[in-house]
Write a protein that holds these residues in place. Structure first.
Motif, short mmCIF file in Angstrom:
data_model
loop_
_atom_site.label_atom_id
_atom_site.label_comp_id
_atom_site.label_asym_id
_atom_site.label_seq_id
_atom_site.Cartn_x
_atom_site.Cartn_y
_atom_site.Cartn_z
N PHE A 208 0.83 -1.20 0.00
CA PHE A 208 0.00 0.00 0.00
C PHE A 208 0.86 1.25 0.00
N GLY A 210 -0.09 5.27 1.44
CA GLY A 210 -1.18 5.86 2.19
C GLY A 210 -0.78 7.12 2.91
N SER A 218 -6.17 6.18 7.75
CA SER A 218 -5.19 5.11 7.97
C SER A 218 -5.56 4.26 9.18
N LEU A 221 -8.57 1.98 8.25
CA LEU A 221 -8.20 0.84 7.41
C LEU A 221 -7.40 -0.18 8.19
N GLN A 222 -6.52 0.29 9.07
CA GLN A 222 -5.74 -0.64 9.89
C GLN A 222 -6.67 -1.45 10.79
N HIS A 234 2.69 -0.89 4.31
CA HIS A 234 2.79 0.38 3.59
C HIS A 234 4.23 0.57 3.11
N ARG A 237 4.33 6.42 3.27
CA ARG A 237 3.20 7.24 3.70
C ARG A 237 3.52 8.70 3.35
N LEU A 241 -3.65 13.14 -0.27
CA LEU A 241 -4.20 12.17 -1.20
C LEU A 241 -3.70 12.40 -2.62
N VAL A 244 -0.60 10.47 -2.71
CA VAL A 244 -0.94 9.04 -2.74
C VAL A 244 -1.27 8.61 -4.16
N ALA A 255 -3.91 1.87 -3.09
CA ALA A 255 -4.38 2.72 -2.01
C ALA A 255 -5.89 2.59 -1.90
N VAL A 257 -9.02 5.08 -0.88
CA VAL A 257 -9.29 6.50 -0.69
C VAL A 257 -10.79 6.75 -0.86
#
Length: 309
Positions: A208, A210, A218, A221-222, A234, A237, A241, A244, A255, A257
């Motif tokens: 990923f 991010g 973040s 999603l984690q 990842h 980071r 966006l 990203v 990613a 988003v």
């Protein structure tokens, strides 16, 4: 490791008030590793600085510095004070800034906490219009994960919160602000499955790119990955966006988003795939306290955001 030792408090020390100037002096001394250098930075004589530091130690009841011919080193108590002193100094600077705004005719300051989607995609254009039409109102905007927004709202440390509807908003007034869908960005090169929907489990093992780990998206999603007993890898980071999307286009990784961001950032080098998981479609909610009337500025902003939704 230098340890603090308890000091006998002078008579009347229980009512002693710590001078913010002394905290700044202590910070300067600790940073320089020298009372002489710290005193010079604060425009004090060495004797005046030493006296102020000794009084501060007696007021707190603990030694803050280990003094030697080589200079000074903070004790455990000194490191604790330094950490708190930095935060207090930032709070004081924020207080002075806000009071200065009032002195210059700004009548209201509204504190708004929101998640990543609201911060990056929905609020900037709306707040621009609001601020232009309300020159007497300032907005203090901060991004947090939805659970942290609610925690702060319940402690009455914010006027308005914007959260995703997966959290429990019991005890707060809520109204729908926007619908927020999450999608997957993949490099167009090598993407063979068209634009069909994916499950998060289908991509969770891929590399990923991010936002910072502390960002609301973040953390969300984690948490979803941990529910499946997995973690996200990842490769990098970045702060926005836009960055990203650029990294995805270059092939650095995939990613997840908000769909509104994907529409803005879409290019021929990126494939956008819907996420099929139920949690990927969320409503963003405006939150306010139940038993506290918002101030005039907060009420005006809340009304504006409600109408815009």
């Amino acid at each position: 490791m230098p340890q603090s030792r308890p000091l006998a408090r002078p008579r009347g020390a229980a009512g002693f008030r710590i001078d913010p100037f002394d905290l700044r002096l202590f910070g300067a001394v600790a940073e320089a590793g020298s009372i002489t250098a710290g005193a010079r930075e604060m425009h004090l004589s060495l004797s005046a600085a030493s006296t102020r530091l000794q009084n501060l130690e007696h007021a707190l009841g603990a030694a803050l510095l280990v003094r030697s011919k080589q200079g000074v080193v903070p004790t455990d108590a000194g490191r604790t004070l330094r950490r708190h002193a930095g935060r207090l100094q930032r709070d004081m600077e924020a207080l002075h800034a806000e009071m200065s705004a009032h002195a210059h005719g700004v009548r209201s300051s509204v504190r708004v906490l929101c998640n990543t989607a609201a911060m990056t995609e929905y609020l900037p254009a709306l707040l621009g219009r609001f601020l232009v039409t309300h020159p007497d109102i300032d907005v203090d905007l901060r991004e947090l994960g939805s659970p942290d927004v609610l925690r702060t709202m319940r402690q009455e440390h914010a006027d308005i919160g914007i959260v995703a509807d997966y959290v429990d908003t019991e005890g707060l007034n809520t109204r729908v602000f926007r619908e927020d869908r999450l999608v997957v960005l993949q490099p167009a090169q090598g993407s063979r499955a068209g634009r069909r929907a994916l499950r998060f489990a289908d991509v969770i093992d891929q590399p990923f790119v991010g936002l910072p780990a502390e960002s609301g998206l973040s953390r969300f999603l984690q948490a979803q990955a941990l529910r499946q007993g997995r973690g996200l890898h990842h490769r990098v980071r970045v702060r926005s966006l836009d960055a990203v999307a650029a990294l995805v286009a270059d092939g650095a990784g995939i990613a997840v988003v908000p769909a509104v961001a994907a529409a803005r950032l879409a290019s021929a080098r990126i494939t956008v795939r819907p996420l099929a998981d139920a949690w990927a479609t969320r409503r963003l909610l405006l939150c306010t306290a139940v038993d506290t009337e918002p101030g005039a500025g907060a009420a005006a902003l809340l009304r504006f955001l409600s109408e815009a939704s």
